[in-house]
Scaffold this motif. Structure first.
Motif, PDB file in Angstrom:
ATOM      1  N   ARG A  60       0.842  -1.206   0.000  1.00  0.00           N
ATOM      2  CA  ARG A  60       0.000   0.000   0.000  1.00  0.00           C
ATOM      3  C   ARG A  60       0.878   1.257   0.000  1.00  0.00           C
ATOM      4  NH1 ARG A  60      -5.299   1.148   1.478  1.00  0.00           N
ATOM      5  NH2 ARG A  60      -5.668  -1.045   2.023  1.00  0.00           N
ATOM      6  N   GLU A  61       1.952   1.213   0.765  1.00  0.00           N
ATOM      7  CA  GLU A  61       2.836   2.382   0.864  1.00  0.00           C
ATOM      8  C   GLU A  61       3.655   2.586  -0.410  1.00  0.00           C
ATOM      9  OE1 GLU A  61       6.738   3.845   3.468  1.00  0.00           O
ATOM     10  OE2 GLU A  61       5.532   2.145   4.151  1.00  0.00           O
ATOM     11  N   VAL A  62       4.172   1.494  -0.962  1.00  0.00           N
ATOM     12  CA  VAL A  62       5.123   1.609  -2.079  1.00  0.00           C
ATOM     13  C   VAL A  62       4.401   1.822  -3.410  1.00  0.00           C
ATOM     14  CG1 VAL A  62       6.879   0.364  -3.410  1.00  0.00           C
ATOM     15  CG2 VAL A  62       6.910   0.301  -0.914  1.00  0.00           C
ATOM     16  N   VAL A  63       3.332   1.061  -3.657  1.00  0.00           N
ATOM     17  CA  VAL A  63       2.611   1.176  -4.931  1.00  0.00           C
ATOM     18  C   VAL A  63       1.557   2.272  -4.854  1.00  0.00           C
ATOM     19  CG1 VAL A  63       1.274  -0.056  -6.680  1.00  0.00           C
ATOM     20  CG2 VAL A  63       3.045  -1.262  -5.386  1.00  0.00           C
ATOM     21  N   GLY A  64       0.890   2.357  -3.700  1.00  0.00           N
ATOM     22  CA  GLY A  64      -0.031   3.451  -3.437  1.00  0.00           C
ATOM     23  C   GLY A  64      -1.233   3.497  -4.359  1.00  0.00           C
TER      24      GLY A  64
ATOM     25  N   GLU B 188     -13.372  -9.055 -16.823  1.00  0.00           N
ATOM     26  CA  GLU B 188     -13.288  -7.622 -17.069  1.00  0.00           C
ATOM     27  C   GLU B 188     -11.918  -7.167 -16.576  1.00  0.00           C
ATOM     28  OE1 GLU B 188     -14.804  -3.332 -15.401  1.00  0.00           O
ATOM     29  OE2 GLU B 188     -15.395  -5.176 -14.388  1.00  0.00           O
ATOM     30  N   GLU B 189     -11.170  -6.507 -17.454  1.00  0.00           N
ATOM     31  CA  GLU B 189      -9.872  -5.948 -17.056  1.00  0.00           C
ATOM     32  C   GLU B 189     -10.100  -4.513 -16.611  1.00  0.00           C
ATOM     33  OE1 GLU B 189      -6.917  -7.047 -16.574  1.00  0.00           O
ATOM     34  OE2 GLU B 189      -7.006  -9.077 -17.417  1.00  0.00           O
ATOM     35  N   ARG B 190     -10.214  -4.332 -15.309  1.00  0.00           N
ATOM     36  CA  ARG B 190     -10.548  -3.016 -14.765  1.00  0.00           C
ATOM     37  C   ARG B 190      -9.289  -2.259 -14.366  1.00  0.00           C
ATOM     38  NH1 ARG B 190     -15.169  -2.910 -10.264  1.00  0.00           N
ATOM     39  NH2 ARG B 190     -16.123  -4.085 -11.998  1.00  0.00           N
ATOM     40  N   GLN B 191      -9.204  -1.006 -14.786  1.00  0.00           N
ATOM     41  CA  GLN B 191      -8.118  -0.130 -14.354  1.00  0.00           C
ATOM     42  C   GLN B 191      -8.571   0.579 -13.079  1.00  0.00           C
ATOM     43  OE1 GLN B 191      -5.059   0.043 -16.229  1.00  0.00           O
ATOM     44  NE2 GLN B 191      -6.105  -1.762 -17.047  1.00  0.00           N
ATOM     45  N   MET B 192      -7.828   0.361 -12.003  1.00  0.00           N
ATOM     46  CA  MET B 192      -8.242   0.949 -10.733  1.00  0.00           C
ATOM     47  C   MET B 192      -7.016   1.252  -9.870  1.00  0.00           C
ATOM     48  SD  MET B 192      -9.818  -2.509  -8.940  1.00  0.00           S
ATOM     49  CE  MET B 192     -10.373  -1.636  -7.472  1.00  0.00           C
ATOM     50  N   PRO B 193      -7.132   2.228  -8.969  1.00  0.00           N
ATOM     51  CA  PRO B 193      -6.030   2.520  -8.047  1.00  0.00           C
ATOM     52  C   PRO B 193      -5.696   1.280  -7.210  1.00  0.00           C
ATOM     53  CG  PRO B 193      -7.625   4.298  -8.020  1.00  0.00           C
ATOM     54  CD  PRO B 193      -8.252   3.172  -8.791  1.00  0.00           C
ATOM     55  N   PHE B 194      -4.422   1.003  -7.056  1.00  0.00           N
ATOM     56  CA  PHE B 194      -4.005  -0.196  -6.329  1.00  0.00           C
ATOM     57  C   PHE B 194      -4.519  -0.174  -4.884  1.00  0.00           C
ATOM     58  CE2 PHE B 194      -0.688  -2.776  -4.103  1.00  0.00           C
ATOM     59  CZ  PHE B 194      -0.969  -3.990  -4.721  1.00  0.00           C
ATOM     60  N   VAL B 195      -4.574   0.990  -4.273  1.00  0.00           N
ATOM     61  CA  VAL B 195      -5.052   1.061  -2.891  1.00  0.00           C
ATOM     62  C   VAL B 195      -6.527   0.676  -2.798  1.00  0.00           C
ATOM     63  CG1 VAL B 195      -3.339   2.711  -2.034  1.00  0.00           C
ATOM     64  CG2 VAL B 195      -5.413   3.552  -3.171  1.00  0.00           C
ATOM     65  N   ASP B 196      -7.308   0.974  -3.838  1.00  0.00           N
ATOM     66  CA  ASP B 196      -8.715   0.566  -3.837  1.00  0.00           C
ATOM     67  C   ASP B 196      -8.829  -0.951  -3.923  1.00  0.00           C
ATOM     68  OD1 ASP B 196      -9.268   3.244  -3.757  1.00  0.00           O
ATOM     69  OD2 ASP B 196     -10.068   3.373  -5.803  1.00  0.00           O
TER      70      ASP B 196
ATOM     71  N   ASP C 258      -8.057  -2.309  -0.520  1.00  0.00           N
ATOM     72  CA  ASP C 258      -9.202  -2.126   0.380  1.00  0.00           C
ATOM     73  C   ASP C 258     -10.165  -3.309   0.263  1.00  0.00           C
ATOM     74  OD1 ASP C 258      -8.284   0.262   1.386  1.00  0.00           O
ATOM     75  OD2 ASP C 258      -9.528   1.520   0.079  1.00  0.00           O
ATOM     76  N   ILE C 259     -10.338  -3.817  -0.963  1.00  0.00           N
ATOM     77  CA  ILE C 259     -11.232  -4.960  -1.165  1.00  0.00           C
ATOM     78  C   ILE C 259     -10.609  -6.229  -0.606  1.00  0.00           C
ATOM     79  CG2 ILE C 259     -12.284  -6.417  -2.949  1.00  0.00           C
ATOM     80  CD1 ILE C 259     -12.509  -3.806  -4.648  1.00  0.00           C
ATOM     81  N   VAL C 260      -9.316  -6.442  -0.864  1.00  0.00           N
ATOM     82  CA  VAL C 260      -8.634  -7.634  -0.351  1.00  0.00           C
ATOM     83  C   VAL C 260      -8.648  -7.655   1.177  1.00  0.00           C
ATOM     84  CG1 VAL C 260      -6.397  -8.824  -0.215  1.00  0.00           C
ATOM     85  CG2 VAL C 260      -7.182  -7.883  -2.400  1.00  0.00           C
ATOM     86  N   GLU C 261      -8.439  -6.494   1.785  1.00  0.00           N
ATOM     87  CA  GLU C 261      -8.407  -6.405   3.246  1.00  0.00           C
ATOM     88  C   GLU C 261      -9.801  -6.258   3.853  1.00  0.00           C
ATOM     89  OE1 GLU C 261      -4.519  -4.500   4.839  1.00  0.00           O
ATOM     90  OE2 GLU C 261      -5.176  -3.204   3.185  1.00  0.00           O
ATOM     91  N   LYS C 262     -10.831  -6.317   2.975  1.00  0.00           N
ATOM     92  CA  LYS C 262     -12.227  -6.261   3.397  1.00  0.00           C
ATOM     93  C   LYS C 262     -12.586  -4.959   4.109  1.00  0.00           C
ATOM     94  CE  LYS C 262     -12.640 -11.292   3.603  1.00  0.00           C
ATOM     95  NZ  LYS C 262     -13.238 -11.358   2.250  1.00  0.00           N
TER      96      LYS C 262
END
Length: 295
Positions: free
Chosen positions: A52-56, A82-90, A93-97
């Protein structure tokens, strides 16, 4: 040697290039290698907080599906995510629930996405596996980064690559079939399609009308329909779990189905296979299998 082994053996450390080629690559045998990546900084650094810190908030490619199955047969189609372009932090957020979603998200773009989309992380791993590069006389074609939810499943398939699959955290669960099981594994041709999100958030399957049909395996090895595919009952899959710090050598043309623990992080190296006698034997087996269907 396209034949099977009863279990996937373990090596206590990386072999010499000559030994690896002679004992594993040439006979087309899988193995799990311990202590091959023990010195990688990624093993101690790659927590979700660090990523989260490095890729942000950098925008990355994320595969999104309604059921966790990307590149799989659904509704008589070969359906890609679907190949979705999204911010890595978002995505994190889903992975960490921290954010809930009815869909399944997986960073899995297989185009050397570690070097192309996550250059911030490249220094924490090796650019190649030196003893493998020396054994094969080439560098990897791609280095891929994998991170996703436990619901993300890779359907049964094979690749034309020598694959070194390195688990950084969590676990990967592999179900394997040797190439010699080809007569027992069904293939059918499918119209390719892609998941698209509708305005109400639901998924629809949209045909790729300009694309040729795709040969794919319709069978789920975890719950095989033996009434429809009775030959599969004769197959004897191997199952293995690759834990953090371990590396799986998955030989070319081996069929594999993959599951993972939630938030599992992995890196894999794809080396192009040699189109040698092993490949010719497999092609012969494939042709004979298809010919028997006609008869």
């Amino acid at each position: 040697e396209l034949g099977c082994t009863e279990a996937v053996p373990y090596l206590d450390g990386p072999p010499s290039p000559l030994e690896f080629y002679r004992e594993w690559v040439s006979p087309n045998r899988p193995c799990i290698i311990r202590n091959a990546i023990a010195r990688w900084p990624a093993l101690r650094k790659w927590t979700l907080a660090y990523l989260r810190e490095v890729v942000g908030s950098k925008v990355v490619s994320v595969a999104v599906t309604p059921n966790g199955y990307a590149d799989a047969v659904c509704q008589d189609r070969f359906v890609m995510p679907e190949e979705r372009q999204m911010p890595f932090v978002d995505f994190l957020d889903i992975v960490e629930k921290k954010v809930t979603s009815p869909n399944v998200f997986y960073v899995q773009k297989q185009c050397s996405n570690l070097t192309e989309e996550f250059p911030e992380l490249v220094c924490d791993v090796q650019p190649d596996i030196p003893w493998m590069s020396e054994a094969l006389g080439k560098k990897p074609d791609a280095v891929n980064f994998w991170l996703g939810e436990a619901a993300a499943v890779t359907s049964l398939h094979k690749d034309h690559y020598e694959n070194l699959y390195c688990v950084i955290s969590g676990e990967k669960h592999f179900l394997l079939h040797p190439p010699s099981d080809r007569p027992l594994i069904p293939y059918e041709l499918y119209q390719p399609a892609t998941y698209h999100v509708s305005e109400d958030g639901s998924f629809e399957i949209v045909d790729e009308k300009t694309s040729d049909k795709v040969p794919w395996i319709p069978l789920d090895p975890l719950n095989p329909n033996l009434e429809r595919y009775p030959d599969y009952a004769q197959a004897k899959p191997l199952q293995c779990t690759v834990k953090a710090g371990e590396m799986l050598y998955l030989p070319s043309l081996w069929f594999h189905h993959v599951q993972q623990s939630h938030g599992c992080i992995a890196v894999n190296y794809w080396y192009d296979m040699e189109y040698d006698l092993k490949y010719s034997y497999y092609q012969l087996l494939d042709c004979l299998t298809n010919a028997m269907k006609v008869l």
